[in-house]
Design an enzyme around this catalytic site. Structure first.
Site, PDB file in Angstrom:
ATOM      1  N   HIS A  25       0.825  -1.250  -0.020  1.00  0.00           N
ATOM      2  CA  HIS A  25      -0.208  -0.106   0.093  1.00  0.00           C
ATOM      3  C   HIS A  25       0.967   1.151   0.036  1.00  0.00           C
ATOM      4  O   HIS A  25       0.542   2.370  -0.699  1.00  0.00           O
ATOM      5  CB  HIS A  25      -0.878   0.013   1.213  1.00  0.00           C
ATOM      6  CG  HIS A  25      -1.928  -1.074   1.157  1.00  0.00           C
ATOM      7  ND1 HIS A  25      -2.208  -1.833   2.322  1.00  0.00           N
ATOM      8  CD2 HIS A  25      -3.040  -1.073   0.382  1.00  0.00           C
ATOM      9  CE1 HIS A  25      -3.022  -2.718   1.986  1.00  0.00           C
ATOM     10  NE2 HIS A  25      -3.737  -2.471   1.112  1.00  0.00           N
ATOM     11  N   SER A 136      -2.916  -7.925   2.614  1.00  0.00           N
ATOM     12  CA  SER A 136      -3.190  -7.835   4.093  1.00  0.00           C
ATOM     13  C   SER A 136      -3.658  -9.107   4.527  1.00  0.00           C
ATOM     14  O   SER A 136      -3.249  -9.461   5.724  1.00  0.00           O
ATOM     15  CB  SER A 136      -4.254  -6.378   4.251  1.00  0.00           C
ATOM     16  OG  SER A 136      -3.905  -5.355   3.772  1.00  0.00           O
TER      17      SER A 136
HETATM   18  P1  ADP Z   1      -9.970  -3.501  -0.698  1.00  0.00           P
HETATM   19  O1  ADP Z   1     -10.770  -4.294   0.279  1.00  0.00           O
HETATM   20  O2  ADP Z   1     -10.587  -2.290  -1.111  1.00  0.00           O
HETATM   21  O3  ADP Z   1      -9.513  -4.450  -1.775  1.00  0.00           O
HETATM   22  P2  ADP Z   1      -7.257  -3.337   0.350  1.00  0.00           P
HETATM   23  O4  ADP Z   1      -6.805  -2.842   1.431  1.00  0.00           O
HETATM   24  O5  ADP Z   1      -6.992  -4.887   0.282  1.00  0.00           O
HETATM   25  O6  ADP Z   1      -8.711  -3.027   0.193  1.00  0.00           O
HETATM   26  O7  ADP Z   1      -6.609  -2.949  -1.181  1.00  0.00           O
HETATM   27  C1  ADP Z   1      -6.605  -1.546  -1.161  1.00  0.00           C
HETATM   28  C2  ADP Z   1      -6.092  -1.104  -2.756  1.00  0.00           C
HETATM   29  O8  ADP Z   1      -4.523  -1.711  -2.658  1.00  0.00           O
HETATM   30  C3  ADP Z   1      -6.599  -2.303  -3.942  1.00  0.00           C
HETATM   31  O9  ADP Z   1      -6.604  -1.503  -4.800  1.00  0.00           O
HETATM   32  C4  ADP Z   1      -5.473  -3.434  -3.884  1.00  0.00           C
HETATM   33  O10 ADP Z   1      -5.539  -4.070  -5.130  1.00  0.00           O
HETATM   34  C5  ADP Z   1      -4.289  -2.533  -3.546  1.00  0.00           C
HETATM   35  N1  ADP Z   1      -3.172  -3.111  -2.722  1.00  0.00           N
HETATM   36  C6  ADP Z   1      -3.317  -3.940  -1.866  1.00  0.00           C
HETATM   37  N2  ADP Z   1      -1.865  -4.865  -1.473  1.00  0.00           N
HETATM   38  C7  ADP Z   1      -1.454  -4.391  -2.311  1.00  0.00           C
HETATM   39  C8  ADP Z   1       0.157  -4.555  -2.749  1.00  0.00           C
HETATM   40  N3  ADP Z   1       0.785  -5.341  -2.105  1.00  0.00           N
HETATM   41  N4  ADP Z   1       0.706  -3.966  -3.951  1.00  0.00           N
HETATM   42  C9  ADP Z   1      -0.292  -3.120  -4.471  1.00  0.00           C
HETATM   43  N5  ADP Z   1      -1.362  -2.930  -4.408  1.00  0.00           N
HETATM   44  C10 ADP Z   1      -2.045  -3.305  -3.433  1.00  0.00           C
END
Ligand code: ADP
Length: 175
Positions: A25, A136
């Site tokens: 993130h 996550s």
């Molecule tokens: P959501 O429940 O909205 O998917 P997340 O916190 O899992 O919430 O993810 C938020 C955004 O960050 C999403 O676009 C997800 O694809 C992106 N994301 C999550 N982990 C990573 C990572 N390791 N690298 C790049 N983008 C990520």
């Protein structure tokens, strides 16, 4: 003077659950700052969704993980994302794209948001390769069994995970 259209393009919203934030993130936030003047990180506070960390904790983790980057605001939001994006004066949604597996859901959501708000664009950013397998959910699973996630999440998240799951074995990583 800046045009209204230009004004909107310079602020973007990066929404997500961030339960908890990982270096993936943080990587997307830093990349987003290369494209936009300001980034609003919008932490979803959905009472129906079971999260490990409260919205206040999730916000604090992101703030601490960024070392007070002045061009980033971290806030909670609820309700329809496009309404929130417009209320913050932004015209762009930033999402991270890790692998093909992310694509289908992200594509659906982007098109749905477009049908709800034609003026809001979605931009996808790819993280550094080393974070492209990171989620996550995986971090929580590994931490729950005491596995070393110290190279994958900011120190404040590591402390938060230790409070929930007990001490995490450090494998002597160079981070
Ligand atoms: P959501 O429940 O909205 O998917 P997340 O916190 O899992 O919430 O993810 C938020 C955004 O960050 C999403 O676009 C997800 O694809 C992106 N994301 C999550 N982990 C990573 C990572 N390791 N690298 C790049 N983008 C990520």
């Amino acid at each position: 003077m800046r045009s209204r259209e230009g004004e909107m393009a310079r602020r973007a919203v990066y929404p997500g659950s961030f339960d908890p934030a990982t270096y993936g993130h943080i990587d997307i936030i830093r990349r987003g700052l290369k494209m936009f003047d300001e980034l609003v990180v919008a932490v979803a506070s959905n009472p129906q969704k079971d999260t490990l960390f409260s919205v206040e904790e999730r916000i604090r983790f992101i703030r601490e993980g960024l070392d007070d980057e002045p061009r980033v605001q971290v806030e909670s939001f609820e309700g329809l994302l496009v309404n929130y994006v417009r209320s913050r004066g932004a015209g762009v949604i930033v999402r991270g794209l890790r692998a093909v597996s992310d694509f289908e859901y992200e594509f659906q959501m982007a098109l749905m948001n477009r049908s709800l708000a034609e003026s809001v664009e979605t931009v996808f950013m790819m993280p550094s390769e080393q974070y492209s397998y990171l989620s996550s959910r995986l971090v929580k699973e590994v931490a729950a069994y005491g596995g070393d996630v110290s190279g994958l999440v900011p120190p404040s998240v590591l402390r938060g995970l230790e409070e929930k799951f007990g001490r995490i074995q450090r494998e002597g990583r160079n981070r």
